[in-house]
Design a protein around this motif. Structure first.
Motif, PDB file in Angstrom:
ATOM      1  N   UNK A   1      14.884 -25.626  17.772  1.00  0.00           N
ATOM      2  CA  UNK A   1      15.901 -26.078  18.711  1.00  0.00           C
ATOM      3  C   UNK A   1      16.447 -27.409  18.194  1.00  0.00           C
TER       4      UNK A   1
ATOM      5  N   UNK B   1       2.531  -3.102  17.717  1.00  0.00           N
ATOM      6  CA  UNK B   1       3.167  -1.981  18.421  1.00  0.00           C
ATOM      7  C   UNK B   1       4.250  -1.376  17.527  1.00  0.00           C
TER       8      UNK B   1
ATOM      9  N   UNK C   1       8.643  -1.514  17.408  1.00  0.00           N
ATOM     10  CA  UNK C   1       9.318  -2.139  16.267  1.00  0.00           C
ATOM     11  C   UNK C   1      10.198  -1.134  15.543  1.00  0.00           C
TER      12      UNK C   1
ATOM     13  N   UNK D   1      13.353  -0.724  17.524  1.00  0.00           N
ATOM     14  CA  UNK D   1      14.195  -1.912  17.387  1.00  0.00           C
ATOM     15  C   UNK D   1      14.845  -1.963  15.998  1.00  0.00           C
ATOM     16  N   UNK D   2      14.059  -1.707  14.951  1.00  0.00           N
ATOM     17  CA  UNK D   2      14.577  -1.769  13.584  1.00  0.00           C
ATOM     18  C   UNK D   2      15.624  -0.680  13.350  1.00  0.00           C
TER      19      UNK D   2
ATOM     20  N   UNK E   1      15.587 -21.411  13.570  1.00  0.00           N
ATOM     21  CA  UNK E   1      14.232 -21.247  14.097  1.00  0.00           C
ATOM     22  C   UNK E   1      13.818 -22.418  14.980  1.00  0.00           C
TER      23      UNK E   1
ATOM     24  N   UNK F   1      18.859  -1.701  15.113  1.00  0.00           N
ATOM     25  CA  UNK F   1      19.451  -2.831  14.380  1.00  0.00           C
ATOM     26  C   UNK F   1      20.095  -2.365  13.081  1.00  0.00           C
TER      27      UNK F   1
ATOM     28  N   UNK G   1      12.934 -12.408  31.531  1.00  0.00           N
ATOM     29  CA  UNK G   1      13.107 -11.203  30.720  1.00  0.00           C
ATOM     30  C   UNK G   1      14.581 -11.003  30.418  1.00  0.00           C
TER      31      UNK G   1
ATOM     32  N   UNK H   1      11.246 -25.814  21.124  1.00  0.00           N
ATOM     33  CA  UNK H   1      11.860 -24.741  21.896  1.00  0.00           C
ATOM     34  C   UNK H   1      12.355 -25.243  23.238  1.00  0.00           C
ATOM     35  N   UNK H   2      12.844 -26.461  23.208  1.00  0.00           N
ATOM     36  CA  UNK H   2      13.210 -27.075  24.481  1.00  0.00           C
ATOM     37  C   UNK H   2      14.501 -26.500  25.045  1.00  0.00           C
ATOM     38  N   UNK H   3      14.437 -26.074  26.264  1.00  0.00           N
ATOM     39  CA  UNK H   3      15.646 -25.875  27.070  1.00  0.00           C
ATOM     40  C   UNK H   3      15.222 -25.914  28.522  1.00  0.00           C
ATOM     41  N   UNK H   4      16.167 -26.013  29.405  1.00  0.00           N
ATOM     42  CA  UNK H   4      15.829 -26.248  30.808  1.00  0.00           C
ATOM     43  C   UNK H   4      15.692 -24.974  31.619  1.00  0.00           C
ATOM     44  N   UNK H   5      15.989 -23.841  30.980  1.00  0.00           N
ATOM     45  CA  UNK H   5      15.961 -22.595  31.760  1.00  0.00           C
ATOM     46  C   UNK H   5      14.565 -21.995  31.729  1.00  0.00           C
ATOM     47  N   UNK H   6      14.065 -21.572  32.901  1.00  0.00           N
ATOM     48  CA  UNK H   6      12.754 -20.924  32.901  1.00  0.00           C
ATOM     49  C   UNK H   6      12.798 -19.621  32.123  1.00  0.00           C
ATOM     50  N   UNK H   7      11.665 -19.264  31.598  1.00  0.00           N
ATOM     51  CA  UNK H   7      11.590 -18.045  30.782  1.00  0.00           C
ATOM     52  C   UNK H   7      11.833 -16.816  31.648  1.00  0.00           C
TER      53      UNK H   7
END
Lengths: 284, 226
Positions: free
Chosen positions: A64, A264, A268, A271-272, A62, A275, A79, A71-77
């Motif tokens: 980084x 929503x 869900x 998705x469930x 959960x 999965x 989709x 939640x650090x990383x260098x990539x922009x958010x």
């Protein structure tokens, strides 16, 4: 809605909330059955030996690794479209989701509550056992086609024992006394194990969430189920309706909890479902 | 080069350093395992406290809800739960959001989210109180997780009815262990909601999400009004 799938999809969600506080329990006498000191299956709080490094358990993933930012990383958010579930029939599916929702709250749930009021628990368990036993050909054939001879043999053995000693499958001595565990295989899972992908997501009225692959599988299950061949047709439909109501009793409250949990629930559920089926296919 | 007294002094110094380092390390290991034991005790206490209320036949569902609520808020770290649930959209997160940079929560919005989400999670649990199912629980294992941000963490595993795996993740905060996640059969509470809210925040602003969550809580209150 398909109860076995449905319950399996919503049960983990339900359990998440039931355990929010109550990791605890009551035995039949209402006494606490918790005793961490005596009920541990593995030693609790095992002290690591003084070695050159501490051995940590697997992380929960959960956080980084970065100490300054969770939640650090260098990539922009962006989709992530690779994880998107194919839903070309979205509007039809969403309409069917609402139809099933109304069916549940207006018909299925009140019927299951009425059924609960007029039948004892042992009767309901017996009915569930009977229907599980009689649909053995689905699980037997699926296991066989998956090359799982052990499971198919177990299913056959369970059917013989439960149909005789278990009084037409009402009881389950195969599990209770012989520890022959049932499986929940079906033809949709069999197709999945053959490497056939889900295809588009589909929500059917009454049967609930599915995919193109699982719909084909379900059609095969239909012909493998002895309940299909009951005559007249009205009898077949009535018997399957009893199965549906009885199964609904065992999952009462699960759908309500699921619907309450998410903003929503349609997304869900989709998705469930995917999965859950993927997890079942991945099982050895 | 080296006389005897120097060698003795050197050996003594090195020995002292080695023993000190070993003692220091042993202390840290003991502190670590001791703390994991504390985390286990916390879970056991949470269970006991909950059960004493849940199993009391003299209490109505409404009273049980009232009595259980303080336990929920005592044992769970809702601030961290909320922060982890919002993930990259959290106020303190620094990851660039690109086209979605306006979806980052402000500190004030996150505080509102924490309040609303706490009520939401509490409702979800407490709604199950009238369920007449019987449960048995056993703690199976506890272990340390790698510290992050100088934060000690632990995991406590348990089994419900001998088959359903429930794993608690805890962190040490102000000398107190608090639960920040629950996994049921490997499905994380936080991950489930993080996924849902991340998807919603691609279409809606933080304020709109807060409105949706508040509406859900309000509807719940109205539906349960006596």
């Amino acid at each position: 809605m398909r109860n076995s799938h449905y319950s399996s999809v919503v049960l983990p969600v339900f359990l998440l909330f039931i355990t929010l506080v109550m990791g605890g329990c009551a035995n039949k006498n209402g006494n606490t059955a918790l005793n961490p000191q005596t009920q541990t299956e593995q030693p609790l709080d095992t002290a690591p030996a003084v070695t050159s490094e501490i051995v940590y358990s697997d992380d929960d993933g959960l956080f980084s690794e970065d100490d300054d930012d969770l939640f650090s990383d260098d990539t922009p958010f962006e989709l992530d479209e690779s994880a998107e579930i194919s839903d070309p029939f979205y509007y039809f599916n969403k309409a069917m989701f609402h139809v099933n929702d109304k069916l549940y709250f207006w018909i299925l749930r009140p019927t299951a509550l009425g059924y609960k009021a007029i039948t004892p628990q042992f009767f309901r368990v017996g009915v569930a056992n009977f229907f599980h036993n009689i649909t053995m050909p689905i699980r037997f054939t699926s296991s066989l086609l998956q090359g799982d001879l052990t499971s198919s043999g177990t299913e056959l053995g369970r059917f013989v024992v439960n149909s005789t000693v278990g009084i037409l499958g009402v009881m389950d001595p195969a599990e209770n006394y012989l520890d022959w565990q049932p499986n929940n295989q079906d033809m949709g899972l069999t197709l999945g194990k053959y490497g056939i992908a889900n295809g588009p997501y589909i929500v059917w009225p009454i049967f609930g969430p599915s995919t193109l692959r699982d719909t084909v599988g379900r059609s095969t299950d239909y012909f493998l189920s002895p309940l299909t061949y009951l005559q007249p047709d009205k009898l077949s439909i009535s018997v399957q309706a009893i199965d549906k109501v009885n199964a609904t009793y065992f999952s009462l409250g699960d759908y309500e909890a699921f619907k309450q949990a998410y903003i929503d629930p349609y997304e869900r559920m989709k998705e469930f479902y995917i999965e859950y089926r993927e997890k079942k296919i991945a099982e050895e | 080069m080296f006389n005897k007294s120097m060698i003795n002094h050197y050996i003594k110094t090195v020995s002292t350093l080695c023993i000190s380092a070993l003692m220091l390390f042993s202390t840290s290991v003991n502190a670590n395992t001791h703390n994991v034991g504390q985390a286990t005790t916390l879970i056991a206490n949470a269970m006991q406290a909950s059960l004493s209320i849940i199993n009391d036949p003299a209490l109505s569902t409404k009273i049980k809800r009232q009595k259980l609520w303080p336990i929920v808020t005592t044992y769970f770290d809702f601030m961290l739960i909320s922060e982890l649930t919002l993930g990259k959209f959290a106020a303190d997160a620094k990851s660039p959001l690109g086209d979605y940079s306006d979806r980052r929560f402000t500190v004030e919005q996150q505080a509102r989210f924490t309040d609303a989400f706490t009520i939401h999670l509490g409702n979800l649990y407490l709604d199950r109180l009238n369920n007449d199912s019987q449960f048995s629980v056993s703690l199976t294992q506890s272990s340390a997780m790698k510290p992050i941000r100088n934060m000690q963490r632990a995991r406590v595993n348990s089994l419900i009815n001998g088959k359903t795996a429930i794993d608690y993740s805890l962190r040490l905060k102000d000398n107190e262990w608090l639960i920040y996640d629950i996994k049921v059969e490997g499905r994380s509470l936080i991950s489930s909601f993080r996924k849902e809210y991340a998807a919603l925040l691609l279409k809606k602003t933080p304020d709109e999400l807060l409105t949706l969550l508040s509406d859900k809580n309000r509807a719940h209150t109205e539906n349960n009004a006596e």
